[in-house]
Design an enzyme around this catalytic site. Structure first.
Site, PDB file in Angstrom:
ATOM      1  NE  ARG A 100     -24.092 -23.082  16.177  1.00  0.00           N
ATOM      2  CZ  ARG A 100     -24.688 -23.562  15.083  1.00  0.00           C
ATOM      3  NH1 ARG A 100     -24.189 -23.328  13.896  1.00  0.00           N
ATOM      4  NH2 ARG A 100     -25.795 -24.274  15.187  1.00  0.00           N
TER       5      ARG A 100
ATOM      6  CE1 TYR B 177      -3.327  -2.748   0.196  1.00  0.00           C
ATOM      7  CE2 TYR B 177      -3.845  -2.088   2.432  1.00  0.00           C
ATOM      8  CZ  TYR B 177      -4.082  -2.887   1.345  1.00  0.00           C
ATOM      9  OH  TYR B 177      -5.075  -3.817   1.407  1.00  0.00           O
TER      10      TYR B 177
ATOM     11  CG  HIS C 120     -16.036  -8.547   2.216  1.00  0.00           C
ATOM     12  ND1 HIS C 120     -14.780  -8.955   2.572  1.00  0.00           N
ATOM     13  CD2 HIS C 120     -16.744  -9.685   2.040  1.00  0.00           C
ATOM     14  CE1 HIS C 120     -14.729 -10.271   2.605  1.00  0.00           C
ATOM     15  NE2 HIS C 120     -15.912 -10.743   2.291  1.00  0.00           N
TER      16      HIS C 120
ATOM     17  CE  LYS D 238     -19.749 -11.940   4.195  1.00  0.00           C
ATOM     18  NZ  LYS D 238     -19.919 -12.270   2.782  1.00  0.00           N
TER      19      LYS D 238
ATOM     20  NE  ARG E  49     -18.080 -19.019   0.793  1.00  0.00           N
ATOM     21  CZ  ARG E  49     -19.095 -18.310   0.316  1.00  0.00           C
ATOM     22  NH1 ARG E  49     -20.146 -18.912  -0.209  1.00  0.00           N
ATOM     23  NH2 ARG E  49     -19.065 -16.994   0.354  1.00  0.00           N
TER      24      ARG E  49
ATOM     25  CD  GLN F 264     -20.077 -15.867   3.747  1.00  0.00           C
ATOM     26  OE1 GLN F 264     -20.232 -14.828   3.182  1.00  0.00           O
ATOM     27  NE2 GLN F 264     -18.948 -16.520   3.684  1.00  0.00           N
TER      28      GLN F 264
ATOM     29  CE  LYS G  77      -8.199 -18.316   3.419  1.00  0.00           C
ATOM     30  NZ  LYS G  77      -9.341 -18.176   2.505  1.00  0.00           N
TER      31      LYS G  77
ATOM     32  CG  HIS H 297     -13.744 -10.457   7.558  1.00  0.00           C
ATOM     33  ND1 HIS H 297     -13.803  -9.201   7.020  1.00  0.00           N
ATOM     34  CD2 HIS H 297     -13.140 -11.224   6.619  1.00  0.00           C
ATOM     35  CE1 HIS H 297     -13.249  -9.214   5.816  1.00  0.00           C
ATOM     36  NE2 HIS H 297     -12.836 -10.432   5.553  1.00  0.00           N
TER      37      HIS H 297
END
Ligand SMILES: NC(=O)C1=CN([C@@H]2O[C@H](COP(=O)(O)OP(=O)(O)OC[C@H]3O[C@@H](n4cnc5c(N)ncnc54)[C@H](OP(=O)(O)O)[C@@H]3O)[C@@H](O)[C@H]2O)C=CC1
Ligand SMILES: O=C1O[C@H](COP(=O)(O)O)[C@@H](O)[C@H](O)[C@H]1O
Length: 417
Positions: A368, A153, A210, A214, A363, A394, A358, A272
């Protein structure tokens, strides 16, 4: 809604509600160039170009105003870039007129991230587009999206500032969008902040996470603070533990150049999952102004006690080092789980378990919330698991409440683990 209106609404909101520095009167007409740096990469093909395509389809990007430029080191042609991203534009649209018109808006320039030549070539390509649209320099808008590892950056921002900004402050603008993770640790984040801050003013800099876009993440504040149903339950008296879980059923797939330097904690948990944790745990903000929400999030983070080593598990999936972009001796974690404890009146004693991995078996991203057992329980023999409230972020958004094996859910999926 016409393309310019959205910007005007946003400008008014910012002017009235927040960001004293925002002048609110920045013209939103004229030639718009969107430049995706790191256009050869995973984020660009999976999320940035598809998002731009959706904006285009919804009328926010006008054919006669907009041009999109991809920039990266990889030597490919315009058509090769278009072929790479075509399959990721909304499914069912392949071969449609919208897709081909959108793809024709995209040009590619190849160059390095630290040398003048590439950025001079990029500036030339943007300027040609602006001239062809009869845009005076004053009204040209340039948006640089850094779909790149944070390590580059500073040099990229310097190159943009030196070679690619709009040539006048009278009208148009230059803005940059930077991705997460913002640095590697506190020192590098602060350094990055001051490096970028020396080149651009705060209103020109957009930091993205991002997950905050959602749908159910956006709804968390409404769910918590506009429902009397939840207000009395959301605390240590009723909640046993909170689990915030991210799983992916694919590995790095050629992203080692970025991922191996950062690992799963910096890739997913630090940004996230912590954003989600803050929204789950924070107190009601004074208002919905960004600063008020931020202030409450900061209080949550300041109340988190240092994580104990024995409450952290790290792992790496088998086959990770077979990815040719990953060094053979890599020790980078691709899985991590940890317990965070929030030392405040609401959450003392409630573990927040964060988990991300990962190349797992599915996915999913879930919040919870597990409740304590009911006092004086008369259903003991039928008990199957905890009384639980699940928010599935998601792949298909859903909300589930489960008690004694009886599930009530809103949405179109099964929220099993
Ligand atoms: N992938 C995703 O779904 C998401 C990613 N992000 C963020 O986007 C950023 C980029 O991630 P992603 O696209 O996945 O990663 P990639 O590994 O795909 O990197 C993107 C591009 O950056 C260049 N690059 C990669 N490694 C280096 C390096 N070490 N030095 C200089 N250039 C490099 C490569 O382009 P070239 O060699 O052609 O110059 C590559 O195509 C990260 O900050 C990530 O956190 C955010 C949200 C989602
Ligand atoms: O930020 C990132 O997110 C993606 C996952 O995003 P999602 O919206 O599809 O859940 C992840 O694959 C990537 O490693 C990471 O950089």
């Amino acid at each position: 809604m016409a393309a310019g209106e959205w910007h005007r609404e946003k400008g008014d909101y910012l002017k009235n509600e927040s960001f004293a520095e925002d002048k609110g009167n920045v013209p939103e007409t004229g030639c718009l160039s969107i430049i995706v740096l790191g256009a050869s990469g995973d984020l660009a093909k999976k999320k940035t170009f598809p998002a731009l395509f959706n904006l285009y389809r919804q009328g926010f990007l006008q054919l006669n105003e907009v041009h999109i430029f991809g920039y990266a080191r990889t030597k490919i042609s315009d058509d090769e870039l278009r072929n790479r991203i075509q399959g990721y534009l909304s499914s069912g649209n392949e071969g449609s007129e919208d897709v081909s018109k959108f793809l024709q808006l995209i040009k590619y320039v190849s160059g390095s991230y630290d040398a003048a030549e590439g950025f001079q070539a990029l500036d030339k390509a943007i300027s040609e587009h602006e001239t062809s649209r009869n845009s005076s320099e004053e009204s040209s808008r340039r948006l640089f999206y850094l779909a790149l590892p944070p390590s580059v950056y500073p040099q990229v921002c310097k190159m943009i500032k030196n070679y690619c900004t709009t040539k006048s402050d009278l009208g148009g603008w230059t803005r940059i969008v930077v991705e997460k993770p913002f640095g590697k640790d506190l020192a590098s984040a602060e350094e990055l902040s001051s490096q970028i801050g020396e080149l651009f003013n705060e209103p020109q800099i957009y930091r993205i996470d991002h997950y905050l876009g959602k749908e159910l993440v956006q709804n968390l504040l409404v769910l918590r603070f506009a429902n009397r149903f939840f207000l009395p339950l959301w605390n240590r008296d009723n909640i046993d533990n909170v689990q915030i879980v991210f799983r992916e059923d694919f590995g790095t797939e050629g992203r080692g150049g970025y991922f191996d330097e950062y690992g799963i904690i910096r890739d997913i948990i630090q940004n996230h999952l912590l954003q989600v944790l803050c929204l789950v745990a924070m107190e009601k903000p004074v208002s919905l102004k960004p600063e008020h929400i931020r202030d409450e999030k900061v209080k949550v983070l300041q109340s988190v006690v240092p994580i104990k080593d024995e409450e952290v598990v790290l792992g790496q999936y088998e086959g990770y080092r077979d990815d040719p972009t990953v060094p053979d001796n890599s020790n980078t974690p691709t899985f991590a789980t940890m317990v965070l404890r929030i030392h405040n009146e609401r959450w003392e004693g409630v573990p927040f378990i964060l988990k991300a991995g990962k190349a797992l078996n599915s996915r999913k991203a879930d919040i919870r919330v597990q409740f304590k057992d009911v006092p004086g329980d008369i259903f003991k023999s039928q008990k199957q698991g905890r009384n639980e409230f699940v928010i599935r972020l998601q792949p298909s958004e859903a909300i589930l409440h489960e008690a004694y094996g009886q599930a009530t859910w809103v949405g179109n999926v099964d929220c099993s683990k």
